[in-house]
Write an enzyme that holds these catalytic residues in place. Structure first.
Site, PDB file in Angstrom:
ATOM      1  N   GLU A 211     -35.113 -19.417 -27.307  1.00  0.00           N
ATOM      2  CA  GLU A 211     -34.843 -18.953 -25.957  1.00  0.00           C
ATOM      3  C   GLU A 211     -33.419 -19.350 -25.575  1.00  0.00           C
ATOM      4  O   GLU A 211     -32.963 -20.452 -25.872  1.00  0.00           O
ATOM      5  CB  GLU A 211     -35.835 -19.585 -24.972  1.00  0.00           C
ATOM      6  CG  GLU A 211     -37.225 -18.977 -25.008  1.00  0.00           C
ATOM      7  CD  GLU A 211     -37.353 -17.739 -24.141  1.00  0.00           C
ATOM      8  OE1 GLU A 211     -36.380 -17.407 -23.423  1.00  0.00           O
ATOM      9  OE2 GLU A 211     -38.417 -17.105 -24.167  1.00  0.00           O
ATOM     10  N   ARG A 364     -46.038 -10.272 -14.885  1.00  0.00           N
ATOM     11  CA  ARG A 364     -46.176 -10.440 -16.334  1.00  0.00           C
ATOM     12  C   ARG A 364     -47.071  -9.329 -16.880  1.00  0.00           C
ATOM     13  O   ARG A 364     -47.645  -8.535 -16.116  1.00  0.00           O
ATOM     14  CB  ARG A 364     -46.780 -11.807 -16.649  1.00  0.00           C
ATOM     15  CG  ARG A 364     -46.049 -12.987 -16.018  1.00  0.00           C
ATOM     16  CD  ARG A 364     -44.741 -13.267 -16.716  1.00  0.00           C
ATOM     17  NE  ARG A 364     -44.934 -13.615 -18.094  1.00  0.00           N
ATOM     18  CZ  ARG A 364     -45.313 -14.812 -18.536  1.00  0.00           C
ATOM     19  NH1 ARG A 364     -45.546 -15.789 -17.684  1.00  0.00           N
ATOM     20  NH2 ARG A 364     -45.459 -15.051 -19.828  1.00  0.00           N
ATOM     21  N   ASP A 476     -40.260  -7.072 -28.317  1.00  0.00           N
ATOM     22  CA  ASP A 476     -39.792  -8.307 -27.709  1.00  0.00           C
ATOM     23  C   ASP A 476     -40.134  -9.524 -28.574  1.00  0.00           C
ATOM     24  O   ASP A 476     -40.931  -9.451 -29.505  1.00  0.00           O
ATOM     25  CB  ASP A 476     -40.431  -8.435 -26.328  1.00  0.00           C
ATOM     26  CG  ASP A 476     -39.651  -9.322 -25.387  1.00  0.00           C
ATOM     27  OD1 ASP A 476     -38.612  -9.874 -25.795  1.00  0.00           O
ATOM     28  OD2 ASP A 476     -40.078  -9.464 -24.221  1.00  0.00           O
ATOM     29  N   GLU A 479     -38.591 -15.261 -31.632  1.00  0.00           N
ATOM     30  CA  GLU A 479     -37.788 -16.465 -31.845  1.00  0.00           C
ATOM     31  C   GLU A 479     -38.563 -17.768 -31.667  1.00  0.00           C
ATOM     32  O   GLU A 479     -37.979 -18.847 -31.697  1.00  0.00           O
ATOM     33  CB  GLU A 479     -36.597 -16.476 -30.876  1.00  0.00           C
ATOM     34  CG  GLU A 479     -36.943 -16.717 -29.411  1.00  0.00           C
ATOM     35  CD  GLU A 479     -37.682 -15.560 -28.758  1.00  0.00           C
ATOM     36  OE1 GLU A 479     -38.645 -15.829 -28.016  1.00  0.00           O
ATOM     37  OE2 GLU A 479     -37.319 -14.409 -29.016  1.00  0.00           O
ATOM     38  N   ARG A 524     -34.569  -8.193 -29.322  1.00  0.00           N
ATOM     39  CA  ARG A 524     -33.644  -9.202 -28.796  1.00  0.00           C
ATOM     40  C   ARG A 524     -33.490 -10.377 -29.755  1.00  0.00           C
ATOM     41  O   ARG A 524     -32.444 -10.994 -29.814  1.00  0.00           O
ATOM     42  CB  ARG A 524     -34.115  -9.721 -27.439  1.00  0.00           C
ATOM     43  CG  ARG A 524     -35.321 -10.644 -27.542  1.00  0.00           C
ATOM     44  CD  ARG A 524     -35.558 -11.442 -26.280  1.00  0.00           C
ATOM     45  NE  ARG A 524     -36.530 -12.495 -26.532  1.00  0.00           N
ATOM     46  CZ  ARG A 524     -37.041 -13.266 -25.591  1.00  0.00           C
ATOM     47  NH1 ARG A 524     -36.674 -13.100 -24.347  1.00  0.00           N
ATOM     48  NH2 ARG A 524     -37.908 -14.200 -25.899  1.00  0.00           N
ATOM     49  N   ASP A 541     -32.238 -11.725 -22.058  1.00  0.00           N
ATOM     50  CA  ASP A 541     -32.478 -12.004 -20.647  1.00  0.00           C
ATOM     51  C   ASP A 541     -31.259 -12.581 -19.950  1.00  0.00           C
ATOM     52  O   ASP A 541     -31.079 -13.797 -19.906  1.00  0.00           O
ATOM     53  CB  ASP A 541     -33.622 -13.006 -20.496  1.00  0.00           C
ATOM     54  CG  ASP A 541     -34.917 -12.483 -21.062  1.00  0.00           C
ATOM     55  OD1 ASP A 541     -34.943 -11.336 -21.516  1.00  0.00           O
ATOM     56  OD2 ASP A 541     -35.895 -13.238 -21.055  1.00  0.00           O
TER      57      ASP A 541
END
Length: 756
Positions: A211, A364, A476, A479, A524, A541
């Site tokens: 993140e 969400r 999405d 990671e 991403r 993001d």
């Protein structure tokens, strides 16, 4: 992104206290208790060369030149790679990397035990097609042998297979460091998608997918995020997409071969010394690719090689892909409103197709990966109607699964339970499914090291996600594989950085199973080698703000780095994604930000909006105050389609990015140092407004003659100019030598004025 794993405790915080403390077996923390990276790398000592190894050793079109204290790989008179003067180019050691993790954030604590940093080159063996260097790496405690075997790459440059006698002992892991020379002060660029200065000189750069953080150094946002959510503020070195690959201002490139296991090991780039770049990789061996180019663009194309890259479908170039949520009627009403305003709508992005839930962080999604028929009744009819209007439908998926039981929808499968019962989930150390806290609920990853898990998940994508006329989706996450996870095959600490690539391969397999090789996907999270799996990527993001650390300006910085690292087609969420209320400040979009972000995106490879994590309190592109600007920017994007087609074709063929730093297109000119403007392809220059209240920009024009796309005014290049840039008239210029120049000035100008 479409969803998030962040959860917030909203509280005010006092004055920051600086400083850090190294903890044994854990990441460092600052004095507020916030985790930070603790990075350490080996420092190479001298290189000694036995007289018998000195000489010029032919290697096809290349040669390996060995002199006293120096090793060079040359192509004719051009240096492909060399060591720093007198310094060892290879070091070895043992040690361990400890990890601290919190909801997708990972912090490294790097410890070395043994180090062999002095290098003795004792022999050279030349054979058909290879040159092998041998010798010892030395420390006060002894020596270990090394070999470096050079072979020529089919795409240009050479490969170097590196191995040493440093092996795991006493629970420690082997680590290698390759150190190359550079001209003093030569720029260093890449290491994946780094949201930092384009020139990464003077840094330690951790190579780990994680993140990226909220704020990433922007204050007081980062401090508030850190202390309220366990380090969620992040730093400028945190990114979803990092890998061991860089290029320098000397037009030389180094990367770990994407197909080598070491390409996904944890690594640290070291650019602190002005005459060298170190790449420390936590692996027992590695295969490096050493390249050079006649120009920066040629260097990128040579390094990336002649691989097959998926191409964006033509429909994505015809207008906006609009992020909408709320169900069937809301989608119809919003599309009608947008088209009535003059918006060019190419597609809709309906991330809530699988259902929506509300948490502390905002709106969400239900990660059940099947259509929520109550939210979207008449889905097939809606998708068909939109398709008949020339509008494609895209959705959302990620590699996590949640228990579908609490959703209380008897019409769907419980994919989490199916995968659990089949033994297809990543396991915790106790053998149970690894349930990771997502902020209000838990989820598990499908184990992609298990062939059965890959096959099962790709089938879900084919039969559920791509069902009923869908043309693509955001893919999405990727990671956040826990470092202590138990996998079907392999060590989680070594597979963590590989997970984004495994995820992209599963997605591509799903598209192929569905008979949709043209499926449009965008990711991403990233690692080396993903460019062959997906036609597009996105920056992840950003905050709904302007900052260089985590706002609009950071999107451009990330795109520059990703572009020279091997992601040729990168875009961002128009308006950003992350919106938080931290009591002291409520971070929400304003009207100006949406308009300016849209202007920036209009000159990119994809034009896609996002409602963000708190749609109700943030301005939206379809709101009455915003819709005219969004419509105008969508028309500009559509008007550029003929030019952009050749740019995207070049990106797919060569790997040279669509959005380019000025250094890539005009090296050696004054414009090459401009970090706040960019080229779309080789002939279209854009100087976007990236600060609030700004109505003019200063532009560094390269040599040539340049024409403003909106006003038509002509400027002579090799000059610095200041031009008006009010909202609605972005500073964009076409090289008048381009064959489409006159057409683009006419079409883009008309699009901006709403004419034609």
């Amino acid at each position: 992104m479409g969803d998030t794993i962040r959860r917030w405790a909203l509280s005010a915080v006092g004055t920051a206290v600086t400083g850090s403390l190294a903890l044994g077996g854990a990441a460092s923390v600052d004095l507020l208790g916030v985790p930070t990276d603790h990075l350490a790398v080996m420092s190479p000592s001298g290189l000694s060369v036995d007289p018998g190894a000195v000489g010029v050793h032919p290697l096809g079109a290349h040669s390996v030149v060995v002199e006293d204290g120096a090793v060079r790989v040359v192509d004719g008179e051009q240096i492909v790679w060399s060591n720093a003067p007198g310094a060892a180019f290879l070091s070895a050691g043992t040690g361990h990397v400890s990890w601290e993790e919190h909801r997708g954030y990972f912090w490294a604590d790097v410890n070395h035990d043994q180090q062999w940093t002095a290098q003795q080159l004792t022999g050279v063996e030349a054979a058909p097609g290879s040159v092998t260097l041998t010798g010892d790496l030395v420390s006060a405690d002894g020596a270990v042998p090394f070999t470096v075997s050079f072979t020529e790459r089919a795409d240009g440059g050479v490969a170097a297979d590196v191995d040493t006698g440093a092996t795991s002992a006493g629970g420690d892991d082997p680590v290698l460091q390759w150190t190359g020379g550079r001209s003093v002060g030569a720029g260093v660029h890449g290491f994946g998608e780094q949201f930092d200065d384009f020139n990464l000189d003077g840094r330690l750069v951790p190579v780990v997918a994680r993140e990226q953080g909220v704020g990433r150094g922007e204050q007081p946002l980062t401090l508030l995020a850190d202390v309220t959510n366990g380090g969620a503020g992040g730093t400028t070195s945190m990114t979803y997409a990092a890998w061991p690959s860089y290029v320098t201002g000397d037009l030389q490139g180094v990367r770990v071969d994407p197909d080598d296991e070491a390409a996904h090991a944890f690594a640290v780039g070291d650019t602190r010394a002005p005459d060298r770049v170190g790449l420390e990789v936590w692996a027992p061996s590695m295969r490096l690719e050493l390249t050079r180019g006649d120009t920066p663009a040629h260097l990128i194309a040579t390094q990336q090689g002649s691989v097959e890259r998926p191409r964006l479908a033509d429909w994505t170039q015809q207008g906006a892909i609009v992020g909408i949520q709320g169900g069937t009627d809301t989608v119809r009403e919003t599309v009608d409103r947008l088209e009535a305003s003059g918006t060019e709508v190419a597609g809709v992005w309906l991330q809530d197709w699988t259902g929506q839930r509300t948490t502390d962080f905002g709106d969400r999604l239900w990660w059940t990966w099947q259509l929520d028929k109550q939210r979207y009744p008449g889905w097939e009819q809606l998708v068909g109607e939109l398709h008949d209007r020339g509008i494609r439908t895209t959705t959302y998926v990620n590699p996590w699964l949640v228990d579908a039981g609490p959703k209380d929808d008897p019409g769907i499968r419980n994919l989490w339970a199916e995968a659990r019962d089949a033994g297809l989930l990543v396991r915790a150390p106790d053998g149970s499914p690894y349930m990771v806290d997502q902020g209000g609920y838990s989820a598990a990853l499908v184990d992609f090291t298990n062939p059965a898990g890959r096959d099962w998940m790709s089938t879900v994508i084919a039969e559920e996600v791509l069902a009923n006329g869908v043309d693509g989706f955001m893919a999405d996450f990727g990671e956040a594989l826990p470092m202590d996870a138990v996998l079907h095959e392999g060590d989680a600490t070594l597979m963590h950085n590989a997970w984004p690539r495994l995820w992209s391969e599963v997605v591509r397999e799903g598209c192929e199973k569905a008979g949709r090789p043209d499926c449009v996907t965008w990711f991403r999270a990233g690692t080396s080698g993903m460019h062959s799996q997906s036609p597009a990527f996105w920056n992840g993001d950003q905050m709904v703000g302007w900052s260089e650390e985590d706002g609009l300006a950071s999107a451009l910085a990330g795109t520059f780095a990703a572009g020279v690292s091997g992601w040729p087609v990168v875009h961002s969420d128009i308006g950003g994604y992350t919106s938080v209320n931290l009591q002291l400040t409520d971070y929400v979009r304003d009207e100006e930000l949406l308009a300016r972000w849209g202007e920036y995106a209009a000159f990119g490879p994809m034009f896609r909006s996002h409602e963000g994590n708190r749609p109700a309190v943030n301005r939206q592109v379809y709101d009455p105050e915003e819709i005219d600007a969004f419509a105008r920017n969508s028309r500009i994007f559509a008007a550029l389609a003929p030019y952009r087609a050749e740019v995207l074709d070049e990106a797919a063929r060569t790997g040279v990015p669509a959005i380019r730093h000025m250094w890539l297109t005009h090296p050696g000119t004054a414009a090459a140092g401009a970090d706040d403007q960019f080229m779309l392809g080789g002939s279209l220059l854009v100087a976007p407004v990236m600060a609030p209240g700004q109505t003019e920009v200063t532009v560094s024009l390269p040599p040539g003659t340049w024409r403003h796309l909106i006003t038509g005014q002509v400027y002579q290049g090799d000059s610095t100019i200041t031009v008006a840039a009010p909202i609605g008239s972005p500073a964009a210029f076409i090289d008048t030598a381009h064959p489409l120049a006159d057409q683009l000035v006419a079409d883009v100008g008309a699009a901006a004025r709403g004419a034609g």
